[in-house]
Design an enzyme around this catalytic site. Structure first.
Site, PDB file in Angstrom:
ATOM      1  N   ASP A 132     -31.718  93.263 115.043  1.00  0.00           N
ATOM      2  CA  ASP A 132     -32.439  94.531 115.217  1.00  0.00           C
ATOM      3  C   ASP A 132     -31.879  95.604 114.282  1.00  0.00           C
ATOM      4  O   ASP A 132     -32.619  96.417 113.726  1.00  0.00           O
ATOM      5  CB  ASP A 132     -32.339  94.991 116.683  1.00  0.00           C
ATOM      6  CG  ASP A 132     -32.953  93.966 117.622  1.00  0.00           C
ATOM      7  OD1 ASP A 132     -34.006  93.412 117.279  1.00  0.00           O
ATOM      8  OD2 ASP A 132     -32.360  93.701 118.686  1.00  0.00           O
ATOM      9  N   HIS A 142     -32.946  93.342 123.664  1.00  0.00           N
ATOM     10  CA  HIS A 142     -33.549  92.641 122.521  1.00  0.00           C
ATOM     11  C   HIS A 142     -34.930  92.097 122.873  1.00  0.00           C
ATOM     12  O   HIS A 142     -35.132  90.892 122.958  1.00  0.00           O
ATOM     13  CB  HIS A 142     -32.630  91.505 122.033  1.00  0.00           C
ATOM     14  CG  HIS A 142     -33.244  90.741 120.883  1.00  0.00           C
ATOM     15  ND1 HIS A 142     -33.439  91.300 119.637  1.00  0.00           N
ATOM     16  CD2 HIS A 142     -33.754  89.494 120.800  1.00  0.00           C
ATOM     17  CE1 HIS A 142     -34.019  90.426 118.845  1.00  0.00           C
ATOM     18  NE2 HIS A 142     -34.231  89.306 119.519  1.00  0.00           N
TER      19      HIS A 142
HETATM   20  N1  LIG Z   1     -31.209  86.913 119.329  1.00  0.00           N
HETATM   21  C1  LIG Z   1     -32.069  86.996 118.326  1.00  0.00           C
HETATM   22  O1  LIG Z   1     -32.139  88.015 117.652  1.00  0.00           O
HETATM   23  C2  LIG Z   1     -32.958  85.827 117.989  1.00  0.00           C
HETATM   24  C3  LIG Z   1     -33.596  85.779 116.747  1.00  0.00           C
HETATM   25  C4  LIG Z   1     -34.382  84.678 116.459  1.00  0.00           C
HETATM   26  C5  LIG Z   1     -34.550  83.649 117.389  1.00  0.00           C
HETATM   27  N2  LIG Z   1     -33.919  83.730 118.585  1.00  0.00           N
HETATM   28  C6  LIG Z   1     -34.033  82.674 119.579  1.00  0.00           C
HETATM   29  O2  LIG Z   1     -33.189  81.573 119.208  1.00  0.00           O
HETATM   30  C7  LIG Z   1     -33.663  80.368 119.810  1.00  0.00           C
HETATM   31  C8  LIG Z   1     -33.707  79.240 118.796  1.00  0.00           C
HETATM   32  O3  LIG Z   1     -34.637  79.500 117.798  1.00  0.00           O
HETATM   33  P1  LIG Z   1     -34.905  78.434 116.614  1.00  0.00           P
HETATM   34  O4  LIG Z   1     -35.924  79.032 115.733  1.00  0.00           O
HETATM   35  O5  LIG Z   1     -33.607  77.995 116.042  1.00  0.00           O
HETATM   36  O6  LIG Z   1     -35.543  77.235 117.454  1.00  0.00           O
HETATM   37  P2  LIG Z   1     -35.608  75.692 117.035  1.00  0.00           P
HETATM   38  O7  LIG Z   1     -36.549  75.036 117.964  1.00  0.00           O
HETATM   39  O8  LIG Z   1     -35.867  75.572 115.578  1.00  0.00           O
HETATM   40  O9  LIG Z   1     -34.136  75.176 117.297  1.00  0.00           O
HETATM   41  C9  LIG Z   1     -33.590  75.103 118.568  1.00  0.00           C
HETATM   42  C10 LIG Z   1     -32.626  73.954 118.605  1.00  0.00           C
HETATM   43  O10 LIG Z   1     -32.063  73.909 119.917  1.00  0.00           O
HETATM   44  C11 LIG Z   1     -31.898  72.540 120.225  1.00  0.00           C
HETATM   45  N3  LIG Z   1     -31.752  72.378 121.669  1.00  0.00           N
HETATM   46  C12 LIG Z   1     -32.692  72.410 122.625  1.00  0.00           C
HETATM   47  N4  LIG Z   1     -32.140  72.168 123.835  1.00  0.00           N
HETATM   48  C13 LIG Z   1     -30.810  71.991 123.620  1.00  0.00           C
HETATM   49  C14 LIG Z   1     -29.719  71.707 124.456  1.00  0.00           C
HETATM   50  N5  LIG Z   1     -29.861  71.549 125.784  1.00  0.00           N
HETATM   51  N6  LIG Z   1     -28.507  71.576 123.897  1.00  0.00           N
HETATM   52  C15 LIG Z   1     -28.333  71.736 122.570  1.00  0.00           C
HETATM   53  N7  LIG Z   1     -29.348  71.992 121.721  1.00  0.00           N
HETATM   54  C16 LIG Z   1     -30.566  72.119 122.242  1.00  0.00           C
HETATM   55  C17 LIG Z   1     -33.136  71.874 119.646  1.00  0.00           C
HETATM   56  O11 LIG Z   1     -32.941  70.476 119.509  1.00  0.00           O
HETATM   57  C18 LIG Z   1     -33.278  72.602 118.337  1.00  0.00           C
HETATM   58  O12 LIG Z   1     -32.608  71.929 117.290  1.00  0.00           O
HETATM   59  C19 LIG Z   1     -35.040  80.729 120.392  1.00  0.00           C
HETATM   60  O13 LIG Z   1     -34.920  80.937 121.779  1.00  0.00           O
HETATM   61  C20 LIG Z   1     -35.399  82.027 119.705  1.00  0.00           C
HETATM   62  O14 LIG Z   1     -36.283  82.821 120.449  1.00  0.00           O
HETATM   63  C21 LIG Z   1     -33.127  84.797 118.896  1.00  0.00           C
HETATM   64  O1  LIG Z   2     -39.147  87.365 117.937  1.00  0.00           O
HETATM   65  C1  LIG Z   2     -38.599  86.354 118.383  1.00  0.00           C
HETATM   66  O2  LIG Z   2     -39.103  85.677 119.286  1.00  0.00           O
HETATM   67  C2  LIG Z   2     -37.298  85.888 117.810  1.00  0.00           C
HETATM   68  C3  LIG Z   2     -36.258  86.946 117.733  1.00  0.00           C
HETATM   69  O3  LIG Z   2     -35.936  87.476 118.973  1.00  0.00           O
HETATM   70  C4  LIG Z   2     -36.551  88.021 116.729  1.00  0.00           C
HETATM   71  O4  LIG Z   2     -36.309  89.182 117.014  1.00  0.00           O
HETATM   72  O5  LIG Z   2     -36.964  87.683 115.608  1.00  0.00           O
END
Ligand SMILES: NC(=O)c1ccc[n+]([C@@H]2O[C@H](COP(=O)([O-])OP(=O)(O)OC[C@H]3O[C@@H](n4cnc5c(N)ncnc54)[C@H](O)[C@@H]3O)[C@@H](O)[C@H]2O)c1
Ligand SMILES: O=C(O)C[C@H](O)C(=O)O
Length: 339
Positions: A173, A200
């Protein structure tokens, strides 16, 4: 020499010359995902990391084999998705980053991920509480406003909760708020550092532009705030169903981990915004709140207050607190009802 070789040469020289004053094991849970892979890559390039441990329900050993060929000093190990694999991956970790879980598709809110991600985070938090109870836990999986309270409840139930070592990663953010203002003002984004407080998701993300000395007004201010609050949706839309922000998030996660390592290794004055167990709005039902936090060897060193804000920002904060309280309670209730 090509530009790419020059860049990688510079990264390697920095990696080899920087002093690594202490061994730091960093673990990524969800390491084979859209965030996990580039995040692991950036951690491999960080000379403060001595050992990188990668876990996922698929492909972690493959990602580790790939990243492990990069010629920086740290060791990289990928673990199989078994209870002992997870235990070994966590044991001795100083930092555990959790990007495991499903991402959004267009039309979804972060809260729509709750049903799937709450139990994923709960189970990984249980493993971390058992095998790495003293690690700094950095929760990336959404909805962060709820997954952080879930993690806290799990640690409490195991008797190992240390509020100073649990962080919801909200760095993206701040990265966005800084980039977006630089686009409006024509400044260098590297010199911008906009404070963002709250949580967030959507209206819980509150950028405090006035604290950086900016005075946007009217539609321009509304549009700026909306873009920061819904920057994640911009990426979700653009990816058209193939996920949410991964690369910018990997950068943000790596930046936060680097800040923690710097602070752990003795650097003073390291301040990052992050969603933590905070006294600031407990009286309004928000046990967790993101504000600027000074980091130190014990994790949270000092939680900065929100500070002076405009009437406009106060209104944003009031809306934020209402939503945030519900998101936090939802996480707490889930953890208590589904131990
Ligand atoms: N905090 C933030 O600012 C922010 C920003 C972007 C994304 N996110 C969040 O991060 C998360 C992941 O996003 P992504 O794009 O990498 O998703 P993705 O689906 O590409 O990757 C997620 C990974 O988690 C693994 N996984 C699922 N269950 C699991 C478990 N029990 N143990 C270990 N690994 C496991 C999957 O196999 C996969 O490789 C989402 O929830 C997304 O919303 C948060
Ligand atoms: O927007 C989303 O779902 C992923 C993440 O929290 C973001 O801010 O990009």
């Amino acid at each position: 020499m090509s530009a790419v070789r020059q860049v990688f040469g510079a990264v390697q020289r920095r990696a080899f010359s920087a002093s690594t004053r202490q061994a730091s094991k960093v673990t990524v849970l969800g390491a084979a995902g859209g965030i996990g892979q580039p995040l692991s890559l950036l951690l491999k390039l960080n000379p403060r990391v001595s050992e990188l441990a990668l876990y996922d329900i698929r492909l972690a050993p493959g990602v580790a084999a790939d990243i492990g060929h990069i010629n920086t000093k740290s060791t990289v190990t990928g673990y199989d998705p078994t209870p002992s694999g997870l235990r070994d991956c966590l044991k001795g970790s100083e930092i555990v980053l959790i990007p495991a879980g499903v991402p959004r598709k267009p039309g979804m809110t972060r809260d729509d991920l709750f049903n799937t991600n709450a139990s994923i985070v709960r189970d990984l938090a249980k493993a971390a509480a058992e095998s790495a109870p003293e690690a700094n836990i950095l929760v990336i999986s959404n909805p962060v406003n709820s997954t952080v309270p879930i993690t806290a409840e799990v640690f409490k139930s195991k008797g190992v909760y240390n509020p100073r070592r649990l962080f919801g990663v909200t760095t993206l953010d701040v990265v966005r708020a800084s980039r977006f203002i630089s686009q409006i003002k024509g400044t260098d984004p590297a010199n911008e550092n906009i404070t963002v407080v709250g949580g967030h998701s959507g209206a819980t993300i509150v950028p405090l532009l006035s604290q950086a000395g900016y005075e946007l007004t009217g539609e321009q201010l509304d549009e700026y705030v909306h873009r920061v609050q819904f920057g994640g949706d911009e990426v979700v839309q653009a990816k058209g169903g193939a996920g949410s922000a991964t690369l910018s998030m990997a950068m943000a996660g790596a930046r936060f981990a680097e800040s923690l390592l710097k602070a752990a290794q003795g650097q003073k004055g390291v301040i990052e915004p992050t969603f933590v167990d905070s006294p600031l709005f407990k009286d309004q039902g928000c046990d967790f709140f993101a504000s600027n936090v000074e980091l130190g060897p014990n994790g949270v060193e000092k939680i900065h207050p929100v500070g002076k804000i405009t009437d406009y920002e106060q209104k944003l904060l009031d809306v934020c607190l209402g939503d945030l309280q519900k998101n936090i309670q939802k996480g707490v209730d889930f953890a208590k009802q589904n131990p």
